[in-house]
Design a protein around this motif. Sequence first.
Motif, PDB file in Angstrom:
ATOM      1  N   ILE A   1       0.850  -1.192   0.000  1.00  0.00           N
ATOM      2  CA  ILE A   1       0.000   0.000   0.000  1.00  0.00           C
ATOM      3  C   ILE A   1       0.887   1.243   0.000  1.00  0.00           C
ATOM      4  CG2 ILE A   1      -1.615   1.352   1.399  1.00  0.00           C
ATOM      5  CD1 ILE A   1      -2.941  -1.335   2.129  1.00  0.00           C
ATOM      6  N   GLY A   2       0.609   2.136  -0.922  1.00  0.00           N
ATOM      7  CA  GLY A   2       1.402   3.353  -1.067  1.00  0.00           C
ATOM      8  C   GLY A   2       2.432   3.283  -2.175  1.00  0.00           C
ATOM      9  N   ASP A   3       2.690   2.083  -2.706  1.00  0.00           N
ATOM     10  CA  ASP A   3       3.690   1.931  -3.768  1.00  0.00           C
ATOM     11  C   ASP A   3       3.191   2.358  -5.140  1.00  0.00           C
ATOM     12  OD1 ASP A   3       5.500   0.908  -1.935  1.00  0.00           O
ATOM     13  OD2 ASP A   3       5.328  -1.172  -2.620  1.00  0.00           O
ATOM     14  N   VAL A   4       1.880   2.313  -5.380  1.00  0.00           N
ATOM     15  CA  VAL A   4       1.340   2.630  -6.699  1.00  0.00           C
ATOM     16  C   VAL A   4       1.375   4.140  -6.916  1.00  0.00           C
ATOM     17  CG1 VAL A   4      -0.738   2.590  -8.144  1.00  0.00           C
ATOM     18  CG2 VAL A   4      -0.116   0.586  -6.781  1.00  0.00           C
ATOM     19  N   LYS A   5       2.048   4.569  -7.996  1.00  0.00           N
ATOM     20  CA  LYS A   5       2.122   6.010  -8.271  1.00  0.00           C
ATOM     21  C   LYS A   5       1.367   6.403  -9.534  1.00  0.00           C
ATOM     22  CE  LYS A   5       6.465   6.436 -10.846  1.00  0.00           C
ATOM     23  NZ  LYS A   5       7.730   7.154 -10.944  1.00  0.00           N
ATOM     24  N   GLU A   6       1.184   5.485 -10.483  1.00  0.00           N
ATOM     25  CA  GLU A   6       0.489   5.816 -11.724  1.00  0.00           C
ATOM     26  C   GLU A   6      -0.340   4.634 -12.203  1.00  0.00           C
ATOM     27  OE1 GLU A   6       3.432   6.795 -14.664  1.00  0.00           O
ATOM     28  OE2 GLU A   6       4.178   8.510 -13.522  1.00  0.00           O
ATOM     29  N   VAL A   7      -1.479   4.962 -12.835  1.00  0.00           N
ATOM     30  CA  VAL A   7      -2.299   3.974 -13.532  1.00  0.00           C
ATOM     31  C   VAL A   7      -2.607   4.567 -14.900  1.00  0.00           C
ATOM     32  CG1 VAL A   7      -4.439   2.653 -13.534  1.00  0.00           C
ATOM     33  CG2 VAL A   7      -3.289   3.135 -11.361  1.00  0.00           C
ATOM     34  N   HIS A   8      -2.293   3.816 -15.962  1.00  0.00           N
ATOM     35  CA  HIS A   8      -2.505   4.242 -17.345  1.00  0.00           C
ATOM     36  C   HIS A   8      -3.565   3.332 -17.954  1.00  0.00           C
ATOM     37  CE1 HIS A   8       1.237   6.705 -17.421  1.00  0.00           C
ATOM     38  NE2 HIS A   8       1.544   5.876 -16.435  1.00  0.00           N
ATOM     39  N   VAL A   9      -4.546   3.921 -18.675  1.00  0.00           N
ATOM     40  CA  VAL A   9      -5.689   3.153 -19.169  1.00  0.00           C
ATOM     41  C   VAL A   9      -6.018   3.545 -20.609  1.00  0.00           C
ATOM     42  CG1 VAL A   9      -8.073   2.466 -18.701  1.00  0.00           C
ATOM     43  CG2 VAL A   9      -6.620   3.227 -16.811  1.00  0.00           C
ATOM     44  N   LEU A  10      -6.315   2.535 -21.437  1.00  0.00           N
ATOM     45  CA  LEU A  10      -6.761   2.739 -22.814  1.00  0.00           C
ATOM     46  C   LEU A  10      -7.871   1.752 -23.120  1.00  0.00           C
ATOM     47  CD1 LEU A  10      -6.382   3.995 -25.701  1.00  0.00           C
ATOM     48  CD2 LEU A  10      -4.712   2.161 -26.111  1.00  0.00           C
ATOM     49  N   GLY A  11      -8.881   2.204 -23.838  1.00  0.00           N
ATOM     50  CA  GLY A  11      -9.983   1.338 -24.232  1.00  0.00           C
ATOM     51  C   GLY A  11     -10.156   1.280 -25.736  1.00  0.00           C
ATOM     52  N   ARG A  12     -10.840   0.227 -26.186  1.00  0.00           N
ATOM     53  CA  ARG A  12     -11.198   0.063 -27.600  1.00  0.00           C
ATOM     54  C   ARG A  12     -12.625  -0.463 -27.645  1.00  0.00           C
ATOM     55  NH1 ARG A  12      -7.238  -3.735 -30.371  1.00  0.00           N
ATOM     56  NH2 ARG A  12      -8.498  -5.298 -29.332  1.00  0.00           N
ATOM     57  N   ASN A  13     -13.499   0.253 -28.334  1.00  0.00           N
ATOM     58  CA  ASN A  13     -14.909  -0.139 -28.337  1.00  0.00           C
ATOM     59  C   ASN A  13     -15.193  -1.269 -29.325  1.00  0.00           C
ATOM     60  OD1 ASN A  13     -15.259   1.067 -30.890  1.00  0.00           O
ATOM     61  ND2 ASN A  13     -16.129   2.942 -30.032  1.00  0.00           N
ATOM     62  N   SER A  14     -16.442  -1.698 -29.379  1.00  0.00           N
ATOM     63  CA  SER A  14     -16.816  -2.836 -30.223  1.00  0.00           C
ATOM     64  C   SER A  14     -16.653  -2.542 -31.711  1.00  0.00           C
ATOM     65  CB  SER A  14     -18.245  -3.265 -29.917  1.00  0.00           C
ATOM     66  OG  SER A  14     -19.138  -2.198 -30.167  1.00  0.00           O
ATOM     67  N   GLU A  15     -16.539  -1.270 -32.064  1.00  0.00           N
ATOM     68  CA  GLU A  15     -16.281  -0.892 -33.455  1.00  0.00           C
ATOM     69  C   GLU A  15     -14.790  -0.806 -33.739  1.00  0.00           C
ATOM     70  OE1 GLU A  15     -18.487   2.723 -34.001  1.00  0.00           O
ATOM     71  OE2 GLU A  15     -20.394   1.721 -33.650  1.00  0.00           O
ATOM     72  N   LYS A  16     -13.973  -1.223 -32.762  1.00  0.00           N
ATOM     73  CA  LYS A  16     -12.507  -1.238 -32.845  1.00  0.00           C
ATOM     74  C   LYS A  16     -11.891   0.156 -32.895  1.00  0.00           C
ATOM     75  CE  LYS A  16     -12.519  -5.682 -32.773  1.00  0.00           C
ATOM     76  NZ  LYS A  16     -12.466  -6.285 -31.459  1.00  0.00           N
ATOM     77  N   LEU A  17     -12.605   1.132 -32.335  1.00  0.00           N
ATOM     78  CA  LEU A  17     -12.084   2.494 -32.235  1.00  0.00           C
ATOM     79  C   LEU A  17     -11.497   2.711 -30.854  1.00  0.00           C
ATOM     80  CD1 LEU A  17     -15.077   4.383 -33.892  1.00  0.00           C
ATOM     81  CD2 LEU A  17     -12.898   3.751 -34.965  1.00  0.00           C
ATOM     82  N   LEU A  18     -10.336   3.348 -30.787  1.00  0.00           N
ATOM     83  CA  LEU A  18      -9.729   3.648 -29.495  1.00  0.00           C
ATOM     84  C   LEU A  18     -10.532   4.735 -28.802  1.00  0.00           C
ATOM     85  CD1 LEU A  18      -5.944   3.661 -30.447  1.00  0.00           C
ATOM     86  CD2 LEU A  18      -7.265   1.813 -29.381  1.00  0.00           C
ATOM     87  N   VAL A  19     -10.776   4.534 -27.519  1.00  0.00           N
ATOM     88  CA  VAL A  19     -11.549   5.489 -26.716  1.00  0.00           C
ATOM     89  C   VAL A  19     -10.919   5.603 -25.337  1.00  0.00           C
ATOM     90  CG1 VAL A  19     -13.736   5.063 -27.912  1.00  0.00           C
ATOM     91  CG2 VAL A  19     -13.149   3.696 -25.905  1.00  0.00           C
ATOM     92  N   LYS A  20     -11.165   6.741 -24.701  1.00  0.00           N
ATOM     93  CA  LYS A  20     -10.714   6.879 -23.317  1.00  0.00           C
ATOM     94  C   LYS A  20     -11.587   5.994 -22.439  1.00  0.00           C
ATOM     95  CE  LYS A  20      -8.912  11.485 -23.698  1.00  0.00           C
ATOM     96  NZ  LYS A  20      -9.366  12.863 -23.731  1.00  0.00           N
ATOM     97  N   ALA A  21     -10.937   5.222 -21.628  1.00  0.00           N
ATOM     98  CA  ALA A  21     -11.638   4.391 -20.652  1.00  0.00           C
ATOM     99  C   ALA A  21     -11.253   4.915 -19.276  1.00  0.00           C
ATOM    100  CB  ALA A  21     -11.240   2.923 -20.804  1.00  0.00           C
ATOM    101  N   TYR A  22     -12.238   5.347 -18.537  1.00  0.00           N
ATOM    102  CA  TYR A  22     -12.005   5.854 -17.183  1.00  0.00           C
ATOM    103  C   TYR A  22     -12.268   4.718 -16.198  1.00  0.00           C
ATOM    104  CZ  TYR A  22     -12.338  10.236 -19.701  1.00  0.00           C
ATOM    105  OH  TYR A  22     -12.140  11.251 -20.597  1.00  0.00           O
ATOM    106  N   PRO A  23     -11.491   4.618 -15.137  1.00  0.00           N
ATOM    107  CA  PRO A  23     -11.711   3.542 -14.167  1.00  0.00           C
ATOM    108  C   PRO A  23     -13.135   3.575 -13.595  1.00  0.00           C
ATOM    109  CG  PRO A  23      -9.635   4.648 -13.740  1.00  0.00           C
ATOM    110  CD  PRO A  23     -10.352   5.470 -14.766  1.00  0.00           C
ATOM    111  N   CYS A  24     -13.725   2.400 -13.455  1.00  0.00           N
ATOM    112  CA  CYS A  24     -15.043   2.291 -12.831  1.00  0.00           C
ATOM    113  C   CYS A  24     -14.913   2.579 -11.333  1.00  0.00           C
ATOM    114  CB  CYS A  24     -15.632   0.895 -13.064  1.00  0.00           C
ATOM    115  SG  CYS A  24     -14.830  -0.419 -12.113  1.00  0.00           S
ATOM    116  N   GLY A  25     -16.015   2.643 -10.638  1.00  0.00           N
ATOM    117  CA  GLY A  25     -16.005   2.930  -9.210  1.00  0.00           C
ATOM    118  C   GLY A  25     -15.205   1.928  -8.401  1.00  0.00           C
ATOM    119  N   SER A  26     -15.362   0.647  -8.720  1.00  0.00           N
ATOM    120  CA  SER A  26     -14.613  -0.380  -7.980  1.00  0.00           C
ATOM    121  C   SER A  26     -13.114  -0.217  -8.191  1.00  0.00           C
ATOM    122  CB  SER A  26     -15.050  -1.780  -8.424  1.00  0.00           C
ATOM    123  OG  SER A  26     -16.388  -2.010  -8.071  1.00  0.00           O
ATOM    124  N   CYS A  27     -12.718   0.063  -9.426  1.00  0.00           N
ATOM    125  CA  CYS A  27     -11.293   0.261  -9.700  1.00  0.00           C
ATOM    126  C   CYS A  27     -10.765   1.514  -9.011  1.00  0.00           C
ATOM    127  CB  CYS A  27     -11.047   0.340 -11.205  1.00  0.00           C
ATOM    128  SG  CYS A  27     -11.231  -1.271 -12.016  1.00  0.00           S
TER     129      CYS A  27
END
Length: 133
Positions: A66-92
């Motif tokens: 705990i405390g070691d994580v400094k960055e989280v990088h995220v990328l998404g791709r939709n069902s049409e195969k287009l790159l989109v910003k994916a924001y972390p869900c509430g649980s994440c």
Amino acid sequence: MNYFNELNTLLDMSSAPYSGFNVAAIVVTEDNKVYKGVNVESAAYPTTNCAERNALQTAVTEGAKIGDVKEVHVLGRNSEKLLVKAYPCGSCRQVIAEQSANDAMVYCYASESDVENFTIAELLPHAFLGAEL
């Protein structure tokens, strides 16, 4: 550091047979170790695992505390195969907040040059971090 190319390659490892929404995540710890994760869907939807938590859990498995994580990088791709910003869900967001001691930066990509960044405290204000337990 920009992790777009690694994230884009990682998207092909994702397993999203139901939604077609692929997500890749990279977690970077204070000692600059990199941990990768992808979303893995299940026909029993509640057992699906998000890319961010997959990467975070791998970091913990490999010794991150705990405390070691400094960055989280995220990328998404939709069902049409287009790159989109994916924001972390509430649980994440909750797990990122806890594992980073509420101090991580979160980077959401749509391309190599289109990146938004937030503190986890911005994404999850008034986080419940367990001190109250």
